[in-house]
Design a protein around this motif. Structure first.
Motif, PDB file in Angstrom:
ATOM      1  N   MET A   1       0.836  -1.190   0.000  1.00 37.21           N
ATOM      2  CA  MET A   1       0.000   0.000   0.000  1.00 37.21           C
ATOM      3  C   MET A   1       0.879   1.252   0.000  1.00 37.21           C
ATOM      4  SD  MET A   1      -2.889   1.160   2.783  1.00 37.21           S
ATOM      5  CE  MET A   1      -3.857  -0.321   2.539  1.00 37.21           C
ATOM      6  N   ARG A   2       0.537   2.188  -0.863  1.00 34.21           N
ATOM      7  CA  ARG A   2       1.205   3.486  -0.853  1.00 34.21           C
ATOM      8  C   ARG A   2       0.424   4.424   0.055  1.00 34.21           C
ATOM      9  NH1 ARG A   2       1.848   5.767  -6.672  1.00 34.21           N
ATOM     10  NH2 ARG A   2      -0.214   4.852  -6.915  1.00 34.21           N
ATOM     11  N   THR A   3       1.136   5.149   0.891  1.00 36.17           N
ATOM     12  CA  THR A   3       0.503   6.053   1.844  1.00 36.17           C
ATOM     13  C   THR A   3       1.043   7.458   1.644  1.00 36.17           C
ATOM     14  OG1 THR A   3       0.334   4.236   3.436  1.00 36.17           O
ATOM     15  CG2 THR A   3       0.031   6.464   4.289  1.00 36.17           C
ATOM     16  N   ALA A   4       0.151   8.431   1.657  1.00 31.47           N
ATOM     17  CA  ALA A   4       0.541   9.833   1.536  1.00 31.47           C
ATOM     18  C   ALA A   4       0.253  10.549   2.849  1.00 31.47           C
ATOM     19  CB  ALA A   4      -0.221  10.503   0.393  1.00 31.47           C
ATOM     20  N   TYR A   5       1.157  11.437   3.245  1.00 33.21           N
ATOM     21  CA  TYR A   5       1.037  12.158   4.509  1.00 33.21           C
ATOM     22  C   TYR A   5       0.955  13.649   4.259  1.00 33.21           C
ATOM     23  CZ  TYR A   5       2.356   7.792   6.758  1.00 33.21           C
ATOM     24  OH  TYR A   5       2.381   6.495   7.178  1.00 33.21           O
ATOM     25  N   GLY A   6       0.281  14.343   5.180  1.00 33.05           N
ATOM     26  CA  GLY A   6       0.131  15.782   5.081  1.00 33.05           C
ATOM     27  C   GLY A   6       1.414  16.525   5.401  1.00 33.05           C
ATOM     28  N   VAL A   7       1.422  17.804   5.046  1.00 31.15           N
ATOM     29  CA  VAL A   7       2.616  18.635   5.172  1.00 31.15           C
ATOM     30  C   VAL A   7       3.115  18.690   6.609  1.00 31.15           C
ATOM     31  CG1 VAL A   7       3.476  21.007   4.989  1.00 31.15           C
ATOM     32  CG2 VAL A   7       2.136  20.018   3.121  1.00 31.15           C
ATOM     33  N   GLU A   8       2.239  18.921   7.558  1.00 35.34           N
ATOM     34  CA  GLU A   8       2.687  19.066   8.942  1.00 35.34           C
ATOM     35  C   GLU A   8       3.283  17.779   9.480  1.00 35.34           C
ATOM     36  OE1 GLU A   8       3.114  21.841  10.582  1.00 35.34           O
ATOM     37  OE2 GLU A   8       2.455  22.770   8.718  1.00 35.34           O
ATOM     38  N   THR A   9       2.713  16.640   9.105  1.00 32.33           N
ATOM     39  CA  THR A   9       3.272  15.351   9.536  1.00 32.33           C
ATOM     40  C   THR A   9       4.668  15.153   8.955  1.00 32.33           C
ATOM     41  OG1 THR A   9       1.057  14.399   9.684  1.00 32.33           O
ATOM     42  CG2 THR A   9       2.898  12.852   9.549  1.00 32.33           C
ATOM     43  N   VAL A  10       4.828  15.490   7.687  1.00 34.57           N
ATOM     44  CA  VAL A  10       6.136  15.360   7.038  1.00 34.57           C
ATOM     45  C   VAL A  10       7.155  16.279   7.701  1.00 34.57           C
ATOM     46  CG1 VAL A  10       7.401  15.732   4.885  1.00 34.57           C
ATOM     47  CG2 VAL A  10       5.157  14.624   4.841  1.00 34.57           C
ATOM     48  N   ARG A  11       6.766  17.504   7.952  1.00 31.55           N
ATOM     49  CA  ARG A  11       7.706  18.450   8.570  1.00 31.55           C
ATOM     50  C   ARG A  11       8.106  18.008   9.978  1.00 31.55           C
ATOM     51  NH1 ARG A  11       4.976  24.093   6.413  1.00 31.55           N
ATOM     52  NH2 ARG A  11       6.253  24.275   4.534  1.00 31.55           N
ATOM     53  N   ALA A  12       7.160  17.484  10.734  1.00 38.23           N
ATOM     54  CA  ALA A  12       7.486  17.004  12.077  1.00 38.23           C
ATOM     55  C   ALA A  12       8.475  15.850  12.010  1.00 38.23           C
ATOM     56  CB  ALA A  12       6.211  16.579  12.804  1.00 38.23           C
ATOM     57  N   ALA A  13       8.283  14.934  11.053  1.00 37.32           N
ATOM     58  CA  ALA A  13       9.203  13.812  10.895  1.00 37.32           C
ATOM     59  C   ALA A  13      10.575  14.295  10.459  1.00 37.32           C
ATOM     60  CB  ALA A  13       8.633  12.815   9.879  1.00 37.32           C
ATOM     61  N   GLU A 210      -1.065   5.566   9.843  1.00 39.70           N
ATOM     62  CA  GLU A 210      -2.127   6.037   8.965  1.00 39.70           C
ATOM     63  C   GLU A 210      -1.801   7.416   8.437  1.00 39.70           C
ATOM     64  OE1 GLU A 210      -6.701   5.373   9.112  1.00 39.70           O
ATOM     65  OE2 GLU A 210      -6.318   7.229  10.227  1.00 39.70           O
ATOM     66  N   GLY A 211      -1.934   7.584   7.139  1.00 38.14           N
ATOM     67  CA  GLY A 211      -1.697   8.874   6.531  1.00 38.14           C
ATOM     68  C   GLY A 211      -2.996   9.556   6.157  1.00 38.14           C
ATOM     69  N   VAL A 212      -2.902  10.500   5.244  1.00 35.12           N
ATOM     70  CA  VAL A 212      -4.063  11.219   4.746  1.00 35.12           C
ATOM     71  C   VAL A 212      -4.731  10.446   3.621  1.00 35.12           C
ATOM     72  CG1 VAL A 212      -4.803  13.362   3.624  1.00 35.12           C
ATOM     73  CG2 VAL A 212      -3.060  13.427   5.400  1.00 35.12           C
ATOM     74  N   LEU A 213      -3.908   9.816   2.788  1.00 34.04           N
ATOM     75  CA  LEU A 213      -4.388   9.048   1.641  1.00 34.04           C
ATOM     76  C   LEU A 213      -3.746   7.672   1.631  1.00 34.04           C
ATOM     77  CD1 LEU A 213      -4.308  11.408  -1.484  1.00 34.04           C
ATOM     78  CD2 LEU A 213      -6.317  10.549  -0.315  1.00 34.04           C
ATOM     79  N   GLU A 214      -4.487   6.699   1.106  1.00 32.10           N
ATOM     80  CA  GLU A 214      -3.951   5.356   0.888  1.00 32.10           C
ATOM     81  C   GLU A 214      -4.259   4.929  -0.538  1.00 32.10           C
ATOM     82  OE1 GLU A 214      -4.843   3.557   5.380  1.00 32.10           O
ATOM     83  OE2 GLU A 214      -6.054   2.924   3.655  1.00 32.10           O
ATOM     84  N   ALA A 215      -3.331   4.259  -1.181  1.00 30.42           N
ATOM     85  CA  ALA A 215      -3.548   3.683  -2.501  1.00 30.42           C
ATOM     86  C   ALA A 215      -3.250   2.193  -2.421  1.00 30.42           C
ATOM     87  CB  ALA A 215      -2.656   4.348  -3.545  1.00 30.42           C
ATOM     88  N   LEU A 216      -4.292   1.374  -2.592  1.00 32.15           N
ATOM     89  CA  LEU A 216      -4.094  -0.066  -2.545  1.00 32.15           C
ATOM     90  C   LEU A 216      -3.250  -0.517  -3.730  1.00 32.15           C
ATOM     91  CD1 LEU A 216      -7.662  -1.426  -1.619  1.00 32.15           C
ATOM     92  CD2 LEU A 216      -5.826  -0.670  -0.095  1.00 32.15           C
ATOM     93  N   GLN A 217      -2.558  -1.634  -3.526  1.00 28.78           N
ATOM     94  CA  GLN A 217      -1.825  -2.286  -4.603  1.00 28.78           C
ATOM     95  C   GLN A 217      -2.305  -3.727  -4.733  1.00 28.78           C
ATOM     96  OE1 GLN A 217       2.098  -0.912  -2.938  1.00 28.78           O
ATOM     97  NE2 GLN A 217       2.402  -0.109  -4.992  1.00 28.78           N
ATOM     98  N   HIS A 218      -1.764  -4.447  -5.697  1.00 28.31           N
ATOM     99  CA  HIS A 218      -2.264  -5.794  -5.977  1.00 28.31           C
ATOM    100  C   HIS A 218      -2.353  -6.662  -4.716  1.00 28.31           C
ATOM    101  CE1 HIS A 218      -2.698  -5.372 -10.189  1.00 28.31           C
ATOM    102  NE2 HIS A 218      -2.294  -6.578 -10.562  1.00 28.31           N
ATOM    103  N   SER A 396     -14.856   7.654   4.121  1.00 31.68           N
ATOM    104  CA  SER A 396     -15.851   7.200   5.088  1.00 31.68           C
ATOM    105  C   SER A 396     -16.165   8.327   6.061  1.00 31.68           C
ATOM    106  CB  SER A 396     -15.326   5.981   5.855  1.00 31.68           C
ATOM    107  OG  SER A 396     -15.110   4.900   4.975  1.00 31.68           O
ATOM    108  N   PRO A 397     -17.369   8.337   6.632  1.00 36.07           N
ATOM    109  CA  PRO A 397     -17.684   9.365   7.621  1.00 36.07           C
ATOM    110  C   PRO A 397     -16.848   9.166   8.874  1.00 36.07           C
ATOM    111  CG  PRO A 397     -19.410   7.695   7.555  1.00 36.07           C
ATOM    112  CD  PRO A 397     -18.478   7.392   6.418  1.00 36.07           C
ATOM    113  N   GLY A 398     -16.575  10.250   9.557  1.00 37.14           N
ATOM    114  CA  GLY A 398     -15.789  10.156  10.777  1.00 37.14           C
ATOM    115  C   GLY A 398     -14.305  10.326  10.576  1.00 37.14           C
ATOM    116  N   GLY A 399     -13.880  10.651   9.363  1.00 37.37           N
ATOM    117  CA  GLY A 399     -12.462  10.883   9.119  1.00 37.37           C
ATOM    118  C   GLY A 399     -11.711   9.618   8.741  1.00 37.37           C
ATOM    119  N   GLY A 400     -10.420   9.612   8.987  1.00 34.66           N
ATOM    120  CA  GLY A 400      -9.564   8.509   8.568  1.00 34.66           C
ATOM    121  C   GLY A 400      -9.023   8.746   7.174  1.00 34.66           C
ATOM    122  N   ALA A 401      -8.114   7.888   6.773  1.00 39.90           N
ATOM    123  CA  ALA A 401      -7.462   8.042   5.477  1.00 39.90           C
ATOM    124  C   ALA A 401      -8.463   7.853   4.345  1.00 39.90           C
ATOM    125  CB  ALA A 401      -6.318   7.042   5.339  1.00 39.90           C
ATOM    126  N   VAL A 402      -8.388   8.715   3.352  1.00 39.61           N
ATOM    127  CA  VAL A 402      -9.149   8.560   2.121  1.00 39.61           C
ATOM    128  C   VAL A 402      -8.371   7.627   1.209  1.00 39.61           C
ATOM    129  CG1 VAL A 402     -10.009   9.768   0.072  1.00 39.61           C
ATOM    130  CG2 VAL A 402     -10.204  10.825   2.333  1.00 39.61           C
TER     131      VAL A 402
END
Length: 477
Positions: A1-13, A210-218, A396-402
């Motif tokens: 799975m590819r995961t994308a993170y928001g700017v603030e999370t990246v900067r903190a890391a 958990e990031g902001v976005l997830e992209a499933l793979q095979h 999904s409602p309630g937040g979580g990764a799109v």
């Protein structure tokens, strides 16, 4: 799975990692990966002419250090400085000059850009918002007049990292070299269109699960696909109900059933006025002409494709205590209060125009802010939402990764394709997948089937349905 993170999370890391490393180590790691990608793209480094578009931030520093590496390998490197030298990254600028690179101001950029074999975009980093300033936009216009490939540093300048929105002039890259993790804007249109191919360089960031976005793979999809066991029968595998079609649009029912028959459920029940067309094409379908309430037991319903103004069918399906997928005309006819009050899962599958109608906004607003739109729809309806389009998103409602779907082809923009997707996804719901997983897996298989069906040429919706088994086998293999 590819995961994308928001700017603030990246900067903190980045801050956490930089505190443990010698000064400048992180930027040199990024520059090494960037230089390698540039070398791969330009081919022969020695004697090549490379132009760096350099802003005042760390993004420009990455470009300068990478340019220094390329200059040491014999490239002629010119850095066009959009800020004065005293406001440009000092270490990167010194490294470039020591390696033999030269600098120019924007007023003297036309000649080096016109002769360039490669242009590196280091204007603005991941914090940029609102498009490029006029001086930077003028440079980008000069680049667009040439045939030189463009490499963006971390993210094309002018696109917004967290949202994927493009609110003004922006760089169109052939390749984006991003560091540490994907950013949401690299995976979501319209920004995705500006990124070109994306190359991820590992710089050692420690990021949360958990990031902001997830992209499933095979492998992710294969783990979710339903598989019958030795004791399975058609009812244990799940039965999906299809309430679709009308006298005017019987084909929508046929195509939804076509998708459903290939989605893993053990049986398909059809309830509606297009029963003759359905049974003529798919005699294995369990057909009834009355209300969905009298069709028999199902584990999930699909309602809406080609339904016209049949509000009674939509209302009847929404009363059922099973997962329901609402598509096409059903989206217009479904009462939001009823959807929110349901205890069983609901999955809405609008395209941008339908999403705009549900949100009370313009289609262009949805297409320009796809991530914000799918999140708002999920919250407003209390339902999982699959927003179809050039970038298909699942929220999904309630937040979580799109979830963002990585498969597909522009040839899927054809009449009836969405009906196939609805039936396929509804069948996955009936086989036991949750709404988020069913939507993600359905979009993935549908996109892959579209690629196989078209193979670079036009394909009809029925071709896409016929290619679903090939897509399924490809995932499992």
């Amino acid at each position: 799975m590819r995961t994308a993170y928001g700017v603030e999370t990246v900067r903190a890391a980045e801050r956490e990692l930089m505190a443990r490393l010698p000064e400048g180590t992180l930027m040199r790691r990024a520059a090494a990966g960037l230089a390698a990608a540039c070398a791969d793209l330009v081919g022969r480094v020695y004697g090549s002419r490379i132009v760096l578009l350099v802003g005042s931030g760390d993004n420009g520093g990455d470009a300068l250090y990478a340019g220094a590496r390329l200059a040491r390998r014999g490239a002629g490197v010119t850095a066009v400085l959009l800020a004065s030298p005293d406001r440009t990254h000092p270490g990167g600028l010194a490294a470039l000059r020591r390696a033999g690179g030269t600098t120019a101001d924007p007023g003297g950029a036309r000649e080096p850009i016109g002769r360039a074999d490669l242009v590196v975009d280091g204007i603005v980093g991941i914090g940029g918002k609102g498009g490029l300033r006029p001086d930077a936009a003028a440079l980008v216009d000069l680049v667009s007049e040439t045939r030189a490939p463009v490499v963006a540093v971390d993210l094309p300048s002018g696109v917004e990292a967290d949202t994927g929105e493009v609110r003004g002039a922006a760089v169109r890259a052939d390749l984006t070299v991003t560091f540490g993790t994907h950013k949401p804007g690299l995976l979501v249109d319209p920004a995705k269109e500006y990124a070109g191919s994306v190359r991820l360089v590992d710089i050692g960031l420690a990021l949360p699960g958990e990031g902001v976005l997830e992209a499933l793979q095979h492998a992710d999809v294969a783990a979710l696909l339903p598989a019958p066991g030795a004791e399975s029968d058609k009812y244990r595998r799940g039965v999906v109900g299809i309430a679709a079609g009308s006298a005017r649009y019987p084909g929508a029912a046929v195509l939804a059933v076509a998708g459903a028959l290939r989605g893993g459920a053990g049986a398909v029940r059809y309830a509606g006025p297009a029963g003759d067309a359905v049974i003529a094409r798919f005699p294995e379908t369990l057909v009834s002409s009355g209300s969905p309430e009298r069709a028999g037991r199902v584990q999930a319903w699909v309602v809406g494709p080609g339904a016209g103004d049949d509000a009674d069918a939509v209302a009847a399906v929404l009363k059922a205590d099973v997962p329901v997928l609402v598509d096409a005309d059903g989206l217009r006819l479904a009462d939001r209060a009823v959807v929110r009050a349901r205890s069983a899962p609901t999955l809405l599958t609008p395209h941008a125009g339908e999403a705009a109608a549900l949100l009370g906004t313009a289609r262009e607003e949805v297409e320009g802010a796809r991530l914000a739109s799918v999140r708002e729809l999920a919250e407003r309806y209390g339902a999982t939402v699959l927003l179809k389009g050039s970038t298909t998103l699942v929220a999904s409602p309630g937040g979580g990764a799109v979830r963002v779907n990585p498969t597909g082809t522009p040839w899927l923009a054809t009449a009836g394709s969405g009906d196939v997707l609805s039936g396929l996804t509804g069948s996955l719901l009936a086989s036991g997948l949750g709404a988020r997983d069913a939507a993600s897996v359905g979009a993935y298989l549908h996109g892959l089937a579209g690629r196989f069906a078209s193979d670079g040429a036009p394909a009809g919706a029925h071709d896409v349905a016929d290619a679903v088994p090939e897509a399924w086998r490809d995932v499992m293999d």
